[in-house]
Design a protein around this motif. Structure first.
Motif, PDB file in Angstrom:
ATOM      1  N   GLY A  26       0.825  -1.198   0.000  1.00  0.00           N
ATOM      2  CA  GLY A  26       0.000   0.000   0.000  1.00  0.00           C
ATOM      3  C   GLY A  26       0.860   1.248   0.000  1.00  0.00           C
ATOM      4  N   PHE A  27       0.307   2.356  -0.491  1.00  0.00           N
ATOM      5  CA  PHE A  27       1.021   3.631  -0.534  1.00  0.00           C
ATOM      6  C   PHE A  27       0.018   4.729  -0.886  1.00  0.00           C
ATOM      7  N   ASP A  28       0.443   5.983  -0.678  1.00  0.00           N
ATOM      8  CA  ASP A  28      -0.382   7.125  -1.060  1.00  0.00           C
ATOM      9  C   ASP A  28      -0.056   7.486  -2.507  1.00  0.00           C
ATOM     10  N   LEU A  29      -1.023   7.287  -3.381  1.00  0.00           N
ATOM     11  CA  LEU A  29      -0.797   7.513  -4.812  1.00  0.00           C
ATOM     12  C   LEU A  29      -0.304   8.928  -5.088  1.00  0.00           C
ATOM     13  N   ASP A  70       0.388  -1.801 -15.761  1.00  0.00           N
ATOM     14  CA  ASP A  70       1.371  -2.876 -15.925  1.00  0.00           C
ATOM     15  C   ASP A  70       1.836  -3.396 -14.568  1.00  0.00           C
ATOM     16  N   ARG A  71       1.998  -2.475 -13.624  1.00  0.00           N
ATOM     17  CA  ARG A  71       2.550  -2.819 -12.320  1.00  0.00           C
ATOM     18  C   ARG A  71       1.473  -3.294 -11.342  1.00  0.00           C
ATOM     19  N   PHE A  72       0.312  -2.650 -11.397  1.00  0.00           N
ATOM     20  CA  PHE A  72      -0.750  -2.928 -10.414  1.00  0.00           C
ATOM     21  C   PHE A  72      -2.093  -3.129 -11.134  1.00  0.00           C
ATOM     22  N   PRO A  73      -2.372  -4.342 -11.596  1.00  0.00           N
ATOM     23  CA  PRO A  73      -3.656  -4.567 -12.276  1.00  0.00           C
ATOM     24  C   PRO A  73      -4.848  -4.520 -11.333  1.00  0.00           C
ATOM     25  N   LEU A 119      -4.521   9.892  -1.442  1.00  0.00           N
ATOM     26  CA  LEU A 119      -5.312   8.788  -1.988  1.00  0.00           C
ATOM     27  C   LEU A 119      -4.590   7.478  -1.639  1.00  0.00           C
ATOM     28  N   PRO A 120      -4.808   6.974  -0.403  1.00  0.00           N
ATOM     29  CA  PRO A 120      -4.118   5.752   0.021  1.00  0.00           C
ATOM     30  C   PRO A 120      -4.668   4.523  -0.724  1.00  0.00           C
ATOM     31  N   LEU A 121      -3.762   3.723  -1.244  1.00  0.00           N
ATOM     32  CA  LEU A 121      -4.132   2.520  -1.997  1.00  0.00           C
ATOM     33  C   LEU A 121      -3.607   1.278  -1.290  1.00  0.00           C
ATOM     34  N   SER A 122      -4.360   0.191  -1.426  1.00  0.00           N
ATOM     35  CA  SER A 122      -3.803  -1.136  -1.146  1.00  0.00           C
ATOM     36  C   SER A 122      -3.738  -1.856  -2.492  1.00  0.00           C
ATOM     37  N   VAL A 123      -2.616  -2.502  -2.755  1.00  0.00           N
ATOM     38  CA  VAL A 123      -2.397  -3.096  -4.072  1.00  0.00           C
ATOM     39  C   VAL A 123      -2.165  -4.578  -3.944  1.00  0.00           C
ATOM     40  N   ALA A 124      -2.568  -5.279  -4.989  1.00  0.00           N
ATOM     41  CA  ALA A 124      -2.401  -6.739  -5.009  1.00  0.00           C
ATOM     42  C   ALA A 124      -1.051  -7.083  -5.621  1.00  0.00           C
TER      43      ALA A 124
END
Length: 397
Positions: free
Chosen positions: A129-132, A366-369, A392-397
């Motif tokens: 996760g990170f802040d976009l 490409d990096r985070f579908p 805009l905090p994201l959690s990514v797969a």
């Protein structure tokens, strides 16, 4: 909001800014010309009126600036501040900058833009996760504008933060306006002087050497102060808007997972996704103009000297122009929206913003579908001119 209450829109109200579209819809239907008594400005909200207003510069003048607080402050605008000029002087100054933003020049930046995107995303490898905004969306435009202007990479963050801070407002408060704050040209003085001694393939060098015929018919080069003004305008205009576009792309594709799945399966839709995002969530909701002569609209007289807000975000969803305009649809056929303006003040950097948005989205996909947004900890920015994500905090797969 109950439809029995009077229509009210306030660009300084953060609660309204959370979702202003229901109010825009009511304005188009009930009060297409509306007057805000509290802050003393008029508003147009329909597509036809916005289109007409943007090209009618003799009536809706840019000479006092495109921001409500700037118009109200009635300050003297430095020459060369393109966003705050009308023809013919505007056209002379615009032609100088148009040399820099040719389609060929913009396309030539693609490898460098892609490199910046890849470098930013490389740093996020392995993160869940990170802040976009902080870690990607704000970074890319800063690097691109810095490269264009010839600002060393080590100094680009400080330049962006100082330029952005001039647009930032406290929630519910107006921007503090002065000529000094608006045109903070001291920031670039050292770079200009250094570039004069060390020419390079960048915008500053080009402006130092550019010959043109001024409004008095004199062929000359730009003064140092004129170059500083140009560079300051570009640094401010290029950073925040493109960062907000990248933020909206990622936010909307999280909010509409069916559209994201369609895009992942059909990557050729990326350019149209950029256009639909620009239409659906423009980074700037309203363009302010100074009313230079009396005008009558909808049976009301708007007197000379008034401030007029042209609600581009409302025009972009006007049901008279767009079928299902309130629906986000990356397959929508879009021939024209007004996010970049229209006519003499059409955004010079539109092609650059589009290519940055396209490359940023391609590399991000490409990096985070797959990703989710932590909506509870997301925050919209507090500015009366822009509407976009501050965090805009994201959690990514």
């Amino acid at each position: 909001m109950s439809n029995t209450s009077p229509v009210y829109w306030d660009p300084f109200d953060r609660e309204i800014a959370r979702d202003p579209y229901p109010i825009y819809r009511r304005m188009r239907a009930e009060a297409p010309l509306w007057y805000n008594e509290r802050h003393d400005f008029w508003v147009l909200s329909r597509w036809d009126d916005i289109n007409g207003g943007l090209v009618d510069w003799p009536t809706y003048s840019s000479s006092r600036g495109p921001i409500l607080e700037v118009i109200k402050a009635n300050i003297e605008i430095p020459p060369g501040t393109l966003l705050m000029e009308d023809p013919p002087i505007h056209d002379i100054h615009r032609r100088l900058l148009a040399r820099v933003f040719t389609p060929r020049r913009v396309l030539s930046l693609e490898p460098a833009i892609r490199d910046y995107c890849v470098r930013c995303l490389d740093r996020l490898d392995g993160a869940d996760g990170f802040d976009l905004m902080a870690q990607f969306a704000n970074e890319v435009p800063m690097r691109v504008i810095g490269m264009l202007l010839g600002i060393p990479e080590a100094d680009q963050l400080a330049v962006r933060e100082r330029a952005d801070s001039k647009l930032r407002t406290e929630p519910g408060r107006q921007m503090k306006v002065s000529a000094d704050a608006l045109m903070d040209t001291d920031l670039f003085a050292d770079y200009i002087d250094w570039r004069a001694e060390h020419p390079s393939d960048d915008l500053m060098t080009e402006l130092l050497n550019a010959e043109f015929t001024d409004e008095n018919g004199v062929t000359r080069t730009l003064t140092r102060q004129e170059i500083l003004t140009y560079v300051t305008v570009l640094a401010g205009a290029g950073n925040e808007t493109t960062a907000r576009l990248i933020g909206w792309l990622v936010a909307l594709l999280a909010r509409y997972p069916d559209q994201r799945a369609d895009l992942l399966a059909h990557r050729e839709l990326v350019p149209n996704t950029i256009e639909e995002t620009l239409r659906f969530e423009p980074t700037g909701h309203a363009i302010a103009r100074y009313v230079a002569r009396d005008v009558e609209l909808y049976g009301q007289k708007v007197p000379e000297g008034s401030a007029m807000m042209l609600l581009v975000a409302s025009a972009n969803r006007d049901e008279q122009r767009w079928e299902n305009g309130e629906r986000y649809d990356i397959r929508r056929k879009i021939d024209q929206h007004v996010t970049f303006g229209l006519g003499t003040h059409y955004c010079l950097g539109a092609a650059l913003a589009r290519i940055e948005g396209r490359i940023a989205l391609e590399e991000f996909l490409d990096r985070f579908p797959s990703w989710d947004v932590d909506w509870d900890n997301s925050a919209l920015s507090s500015t009366s001119t822009m509407r976009g994500w501050e965090t805009l905090p994201l959690s990514v797969a």
